[in-house]
Structure formats: C-alpha cells, structure tokens
Design a protein around this motif. Structure first.
Motif, mmCIF file in Angstrom:
data_model
loop_
_atom_site.group_PDB
_atom_site.id
_atom_site.type_symbol
_atom_site.label_atom_id
_atom_site.label_comp_id
_atom_site.label_asym_id
_atom_site.label_seq_id
_atom_site.Cartn_x
_atom_site.Cartn_y
_atom_site.Cartn_z
ATOM 1 N N ILE A 1 0.835 -1.194 0.000
ATOM 2 C CA ILE A 1 0.000 0.000 0.000
ATOM 3 C C ILE A 1 0.869 1.242 0.000
ATOM 4 C CG2 ILE A 1 -1.836 -1.223 1.229
ATOM 5 C CD1 ILE A 1 -1.126 0.503 3.716
ATOM 6 N N LEU A 2 0.294 2.315 -0.544
ATOM 7 C CA LEU A 2 0.986 3.600 -0.610
ATOM 8 C C LEU A 2 -0.042 4.710 -0.484
ATOM 9 C CD1 LEU A 2 3.577 5.314 -1.311
ATOM 10 C CD2 LEU A 2 2.866 5.120 -3.703
ATOM 11 N N CYS A 3 0.259 5.691 0.343
ATOM 12 C CA CYS A 3 -0.577 6.885 0.470
ATOM 13 C C CYS A 3 0.341 8.096 0.430
ATOM 14 C CB CYS A 3 -1.364 6.855 1.771
ATOM 15 S SG CYS A 3 -2.294 8.385 2.101
ATOM 16 N N VAL A 4 0.009 9.050 -0.407
ATOM 17 C CA VAL A 4 0.791 10.281 -0.518
ATOM 18 C C VAL A 4 -0.156 11.467 -0.385
ATOM 19 C CG1 VAL A 4 2.439 11.611 -1.886
ATOM 20 C CG2 VAL A 4 2.392 9.112 -2.101
ATOM 21 N N VAL A 5 0.205 12.403 0.506
ATOM 22 C CA VAL A 5 -0.595 13.603 0.737
ATOM 23 C C VAL A 5 0.264 14.834 0.466
ATOM 24 C CG1 VAL A 5 -1.906 14.945 2.418
ATOM 25 C CG2 VAL A 5 -1.982 12.443 2.493
ATOM 26 N N VAL B 1 3.442 -7.423 12.522
ATOM 27 C CA VAL B 1 3.709 -8.477 11.532
ATOM 28 C C VAL B 1 3.841 -7.863 10.142
ATOM 29 C CG1 VAL B 1 2.857 -10.609 10.492
ATOM 30 C CG2 VAL B 1 2.472 -10.176 12.928
ATOM 31 N N LYS B 2 2.966 -6.928 9.827
ATOM 32 C CA LYS B 2 3.023 -6.263 8.527
ATOM 33 C C LYS B 2 3.827 -4.964 8.646
ATOM 34 C CE LYS B 2 1.923 -8.159 5.943
ATOM 35 N NZ LYS B 2 2.887 -9.290 5.690
ATOM 36 N N PRO B 3 4.730 -4.741 7.725
ATOM 37 C CA PRO B 3 5.553 -3.524 7.777
ATOM 38 C C PRO B 3 4.765 -2.286 7.359
ATOM 39 C CG PRO B 3 6.035 -4.745 5.769
ATOM 40 C CD PRO B 3 5.052 -5.582 6.561
ATOM 41 N N LEU B 4 5.115 -1.154 7.935
ATOM 42 C CA LEU B 4 4.503 0.115 7.557
ATOM 43 C C LEU B 4 5.471 1.239 7.930
ATOM 44 C CD1 LEU B 4 1.805 0.965 6.246
ATOM 45 C CD2 LEU B 4 0.975 1.534 8.531
ATOM 46 N N ASP C 1 7.528 15.883 5.694
ATOM 47 C CA ASP C 1 8.223 17.168 5.798
ATOM 48 C C ASP C 1 7.181 18.275 5.628
ATOM 49 O OD1 ASP C 1 7.744 17.477 3.038
ATOM 50 O OD2 ASP C 1 9.758 16.803 2.477
ATOM 51 N N ASP C 2 7.603 19.472 5.364
ATOM 52 C CA ASP C 2 6.650 20.593 5.289
ATOM 53 C C ASP C 2 5.697 20.472 4.110
ATOM 54 O OD1 ASP C 2 7.783 21.709 7.510
ATOM 55 O OD2 ASP C 2 9.104 23.070 6.399
ATOM 56 N N ASP C 3 6.097 19.704 3.081
ATOM 57 C CA ASP C 3 5.311 19.650 1.845
ATOM 58 C C ASP C 3 4.556 18.347 1.625
ATOM 59 O OD1 ASP C 3 6.275 22.212 1.032
ATOM 60 O OD2 ASP C 3 8.157 21.273 0.416
ATOM 61 N N ILE C 4 5.018 17.268 2.234
ATOM 62 C CA ILE C 4 4.513 15.943 1.842
ATOM 63 C C ILE C 4 4.359 15.040 3.054
ATOM 64 C CG2 ILE C 4 6.661 14.647 1.473
ATOM 65 C CD1 ILE C 4 3.978 15.002 -1.232
ATOM 66 N N PHE C 5 3.417 14.108 2.968
ATOM 67 C CA PHE C 5 3.248 13.042 3.958
ATOM 68 C C PHE C 5 3.066 11.750 3.184
ATOM 69 C CE2 PHE C 5 0.338 10.425 6.648
ATOM 70 C CZ PHE C 5 1.184 10.240 7.732
ATOM 71 N N ILE C 6 3.904 10.742 3.479
ATOM 72 C CA ILE C 6 3.876 9.474 2.743
ATOM 73 C C ILE C 6 3.785 8.308 3.724
ATOM 74 C CG2 ILE C 6 5.058 8.000 1.056
ATOM 75 C CD1 ILE C 6 6.680 10.440 0.188
ATOM 76 N N VAL C 7 2.915 7.352 3.416
ATOM 77 C CA VAL C 7 2.813 6.095 4.153
ATOM 78 C C VAL C 7 2.993 4.966 3.145
ATOM 79 C CG1 VAL C 7 1.366 4.615 5.586
ATOM 80 C CG2 VAL C 7 1.217 7.093 5.824
ATOM 81 N N SER C 8 3.798 3.961 3.497
ATOM 82 C CA SER C 8 4.088 2.901 2.531
ATOM 83 C C SER C 8 4.399 1.593 3.230
ATOM 84 C CB SER C 8 5.288 3.304 1.662
ATOM 85 O OG SER C 8 5.632 2.285 0.749
ATOM 86 N N SER C 9 4.085 0.479 2.553
ATOM 87 C CA SER C 9 4.416 -0.842 3.079
ATOM 88 C C SER C 9 5.914 -1.109 3.053
ATOM 89 C CB SER C 9 3.716 -1.945 2.265
ATOM 90 O OG SER C 9 2.328 -1.876 2.415
ATOM 91 N N GLU C 10 6.604 -0.431 2.173
ATOM 92 C CA GLU C 10 8.052 -0.599 2.067
ATOM 93 C C GLU C 10 8.731 0.754 1.968
ATOM 94 O OE1 GLU C 10 9.403 -3.397 -0.850
ATOM 95 O OE2 GLU C 10 8.456 -5.107 0.164
ATOM 96 N N ILE C 11 10.056 0.725 2.123
ATOM 97 C CA ILE C 11 10.843 1.950 2.059
ATOM 98 C C ILE C 11 11.132 2.347 0.616
ATOM 99 C CG2 ILE C 11 13.106 2.928 2.663
ATOM 100 C CD1 ILE C 11 13.081 1.119 5.143
ATOM 101 N N LYS C 12 11.252 1.377 -0.272
ATOM 102 C CA LYS C 12 11.655 1.650 -1.661
ATOM 103 C C LYS C 12 10.777 2.683 -2.378
ATOM 104 C CE LYS C 12 12.097 -2.824 -2.600
ATOM 105 N NZ LYS C 12 12.449 -3.445 -1.303
#
Length: 567
Positions: free
Chosen positions: A4-8, A144-147, A152-163
């Motif tokens: 999963i990926l979420c970008v704000v 169990v599941k990675p997250l 920063d001042d401009d962006i917020f990101i949530v992801s299952s992986e770092i890549k």
C-alpha cells in the motif's frame, strides 16, 4: 498480502500521477496480481495499491476499495476472523465480495478505530474518510506487517516498504548515522523508531493515526497494550494445557483460510513441527512443507523433519544450499529486506521460501514461539532469578537447577553468578510479577521478534508469498503472558506448555528435543567459500561470527543502496 501507498500533498501543489505509479510499482513483487490508484482532493491525495490475491480472487477484491458511502481503504494483510466479524457486526450490511478487505472497510466505516480491538490478523492500512476528510492509518498489534512513513513541510507518505519513498521526487536519500551506530554496536535495527534512512520512520505496532486532510494535523494513539491485556488464569496446569491447545489449534485453523494453496515451513524444530502437525490433522489433502538440509551435521535438522513427515506424510520439498555466488545472493536479500540484519539465519530463510514459490502462495511458520514461550537458553537466567525471589527454599531452587542441568546435559550453574549480576544490574522490571515475562515482552516487542518479522515478510514478498504466524494470535499471547513461569519452564523443559499440549499430536522425538537451532546456517563455511566477502569486514573487528556478520550485512546493504563508505 499486498503493498500500500498513500501520498498527501500538504500544500496546494498537485501530485503527479506518473510519480505515484512509479512509487507504487516499486512494490510489484508484493502484489503482482493487480494494481490500483485513486487520485483525490484535486490530485492532492493519492492512494495506490499492489494486490496479491489470497481471498476472493475476482476483481471484487480490487483496491483501493470503495464503500457504498464513498469511503476508501488501502489494505495490506489478512483479517483472519472476517467471517465472524461479518456475522457478529455486519449481518445487515450488503457485502458484495468474499474478501476480508470489504469486511474491514465496513467495520471501520461503522465503528471507527474502536473496531481494531475486534480484529484478529495482521495489517497495515490507510482508510480515507471522504466526509470527514481524514485518514485512519493503522498497524497490527505485533507489527507483523511492515509500515513506514515520511513527512516534511510539503509531503506526507505512508508505505508498506521503504523503496517507494526512496524512489520518489519528494525524498532526498540520506543515511541515518545514529541508526547505523546502534546497529553496529548492538545489532538492534527494528526495535527503534528510526530506519537507516534519515527521516523515514517505522509506524509503531499496536497504534493508529488520525490524519486530518483539512489542516495536516495528526494524532497517534495506542489501541492495544499487552501489559493491560493479561487476566486471571487457572492454577491448574492441566486446565491451562487444554486451553492452550484449543487456542493454538484455532489459531492455525484461522490462518488456513485462503482461496490459494497454503503450505508450511518445516525446520524440524518444535515450533514449525507443531504447526505442520496441526495443519496435517486439519487439512483434507496433502500438505506441502519446505525444509533446508545442510551437509554440516551441526546445522542439519533433516532427521527431525523427516521424522515428522513420516508421521504425517505430505509433499516435502528440500533445499540443500550451495555456497558459490553468495555475495550476489546477499545483495539481492538486502535489496528486499531494505535494512541490515543481525542474524545470518536469514540465508536459510531465503532458501526455504525460494523453493516454495512454484507450489504455494501462503506459508505458515513458527515465528514468535521462542519469544513468548522462552525458547532460548538465556531465558533460563531470568527464570532462575524469579525462583530466587519467589520465596521457595534453597533446596527447592537447587532441585529446579538440577532439572535444568539434566535436560541441558551440561553444568549450567557454573555461569550463574555472572549472569544474574548482569540481569539485575540492567535495571530490568517485572511484568506479571516476573523478570522472565518482562524479558519475553521486550524481545516480543523490541529486541528480537520485530527483526525476524521484517525478514520473513519481505523475503516472502520477494517471491510473492504471504507468511502467516499462528503463535502471534493475540488471544494466545494474552493467555501465555497471563500464565505463571512454571507453565513456560517446567521440570527443566523450556516451552513446557507447548510440549505438553502437543502430546499425541507431534512426533515424540521432536516433542522431546533438548537442543535449539533456529534456522542454523554454516556461516564459516559460506564465508570460506566466498573470499570476496572479506572486503566487507574491517581489519580491527574482533573474531566473532555475529559481530563480523553485522559489518558484512551493513556494508553489503550500504553498497546496494548507494551510500559512500561509512566511518
């Protein structure tokens, strides 16, 4: 299991659709079956998903999934008790698919974050409430599941992986030297909030976050605490054995729910052999199992897993690793696990899951068994400290020490003074009136298990295989930590209640095994066969396999992710 990926975008700048797709598809291995994307709020919010189809293989499981009210979810993991949730909480709802995703979506929509306590499973998800214009983000109780997240001042990101974060235009890659120092000194990676990448953090297990899209404010809350979840249990050991067996078997049953083939790792150790034996008792057809065999006798457990498969014939797949091209293999492993690892048993784990790829899409394994049932020898020191403070007589303490020595086969008490001084000087507290329980709790939540979960999740996902862990059912863990220490170590035996619960189910030679290996790996022979690995070990490092491995792991990781020499 998915990615999963979420970008704000926190300001008025629109997100670029192509950038989001590129980020999402860095996790294609996590979800090769389908891909989805939602651009919302005038392209200032993106939800993206890669799907590995496990339940309801039809298009009805496509994500991001939209509810009838117009809310969305991006979900990675499994809610094992989704059928029970449907009948208990959502009986009047019009459910269109046979997925656990739709059940989770409706649970959150109907009950909000309070529903998290009803879930039995593993997860990382982002729920988008379009009416309130907020996100609910959550990770399962034991991580169990990675997250991960970055802000920063401009962006917020949530992801299952770092890549995906690394491969975005919103992040400038930089080494977190503090995390690197902690690892090289102690081996600790996953028990701390910060990753090896500056600014990228682990979303904490057992928490949820409410993120307001109106003003970018966020609140992080804990929804589960093991120390608040223990309860009064029986003093009768036989009753506790019965309850443990019931919980354990039910945990395995729930983790067999799947619309694709399920197999089981089988090392020959107590934990994986117990799971495999229960699976064989439950399943109607032949069970696929996956094992690692070594030429080196000190690492080979084939005698034990063959004893189990003789008792429960199925389809056993063996791998006998070869040692050439180890450097290339380790670089590949580092790419997928994304941060260094402290345990070289990861090599055996990779080999076992690799041979499962052609046969199954889901694997059960025994992670967590050691950390909740005191499977390692060093736990005995905490047990002894508990005994010494319990008020029993010196004669009774001596008797219990002798029981341990009889099982272990060596003079265990020679090291007792130094070991107990080390424990007491560390300022360790008690959990449920026990030093042992406190150490188990710390290993479960910080020191040991989080790393093993990262390895197995990400190695599984490298081959698009979902890994499930019956010992990490929260009902089972709550019960075990409610028990006194004599249920875990009894008459000199570790994992006493598991051994006794498996009587008549597990092959007796495995049930009564006295040794403990745990993904044994002949690291000396591997390194001897690959002299090129010496370049990763600084000349001043002490002659200790574990410490050498830290530097190998770190320096190979550093090379894979493009960091300069680290001093």
């Amino acid at each position: 299991m998915c990615g999963i990926l979420c970008v704000v975008s926190k300001k008025n700048e629109k997100l670029n659709r192509e950038d989001i797709v590129l980020m999402r598809d860095k996790m294609e291995h996590r979800g090769p079956d389908d891909a989805g994307l939602l651009m919302a709020r005038n392209d200032r919010v993106a939800l993206a998903h890669r799907r590995l189809s496990i339940l309801d293989l039809s298009k009805a499981g496509h994500q991001p999934m939209k509810s009838q009210k117009g809310n969305y979810i991006c979900f990675n993991g499994e809610i094992y008790n989704y059928m029970e949730l449907l009948s208990k909480f959502l009986i009047k709802k019009n459910i269109n698919s046979k997925t656990d995703t739709e059940i989770l979506l409706n649970m959150i929509e109907s009950y909000g974050s309070s529903c998290l306590n009803e879930l039995n499973g593993m997860w990382g998800f982002v729920y988008y409430d379009t009416e309130k214009q907020q996100l609910i983000i959550s990770r399962d109780r034991f991580g169990v599941k990675p997250l991960y997240y970055y802000e920063d001042d401009d962006i917020f990101i949530v992801s299952s992986e770092i890549k995906p974060i690394l491969n975005s235009p919103y992040y400038n890659k930089k080494l977190n030297k503090n995390s690197a120092n902690i690892f090289l000194q102690t081996g600790l990676v996953d028990g701390i909030k910060d990753t090896f990448f500056q600014g990228i953090k682990r979303f904490p297990a057992a928490h949820y976050m409410i993120y307001s899209l109106k003003d970018n404010n966020r609140i992080l809350m804990r929804y589960y605490n093991l120390k608040d979840s223990i309860y009064e249990v029986s003093d009768n050991y036989e009753e506790n054995i019965k309850k443990f067996r019931e919980l354990f078997i039910d945990s395995v049953k729930l983790r067999l729910r799947s619309d694709v083939p399920v197999g089981s790792c089988l090392s020959g150790g107590l934990d994986s052999s117990s799971i495999y034996s229960i699976v064989c008792n439950i399943s109607k057809g032949e069970v696929h199992s996956f094992s690692s065999k070594y030429v080196e006798k000190e690492c080979d457990e084939s005698y034990f897993y063959k004893a189990v498969t003789k008792m429960y014939p199925g389809i056993n797949h063996e791998t006998t690793p070869i040692y050439n091209n180890f450097e290339d293999k380790l670089k590949k492993i580092m790419y997928y696990i994304e941060e260094p690892c402290k345990a070289y048993g990861i090599i055996s784990m990779w080999n076992v899951i690799e041979i499962a790829k052609p046969h199954v899409k889901v694997i059960l394994d025994g992670q967590g068994g050691d950390e909740i049932l005191a499977g390692y020898d060093f736990y005995l020191w905490y047990y002894i400290l508990d005994l010494l403070e319990s008020g029993i007589s010196d004669a009774e303490v001596s008797e219990k020490l002798q029981e341990i020595e009889d099982i272990k086969g060596y003079e265990f008490t020679k090291e007792i003074n130094d070991s107990l001084k080390l424990i007491t000087s560390s300022g360790l507290e008690k959990f449920n009136n026990s030093y042992l329980n406190e150490r188990l709790f710390e290993d479960l939540t910080a020191y040991m298990l989080p790393a093993f979960l990262r390895y197995e999740d990400k190695i599984g996902m490298a081959f698009s295989i979902e890994t499930r862990f019956p010992f990490l059912d929260y009902r089972l863990i709550n019960f075990i930590f409610s028990l006194g220490i004599s249920n875990k170590i009894r008459k000199g035996w570790s994992k006493a209640i598991l051994r006794d619960a498996m009587k008549g189910i597990l092959h007796e030679e495995v049930r009564s095994r006295k040794d403990k290996k745990g993904y044994p790996t002949p690291i000396k022979n591997i390194l001897s066969a690959n002299p090129s690995m010496k370049k990763y070990i600084p000349g001043n490092v002490q002659d200790n396999d574990w410490i050498k491995w830290r530097f190998i792991s770190f320096n190979v990781w550093r090379e894979v992710f493009g960091f300069d020499n680290y001093a």
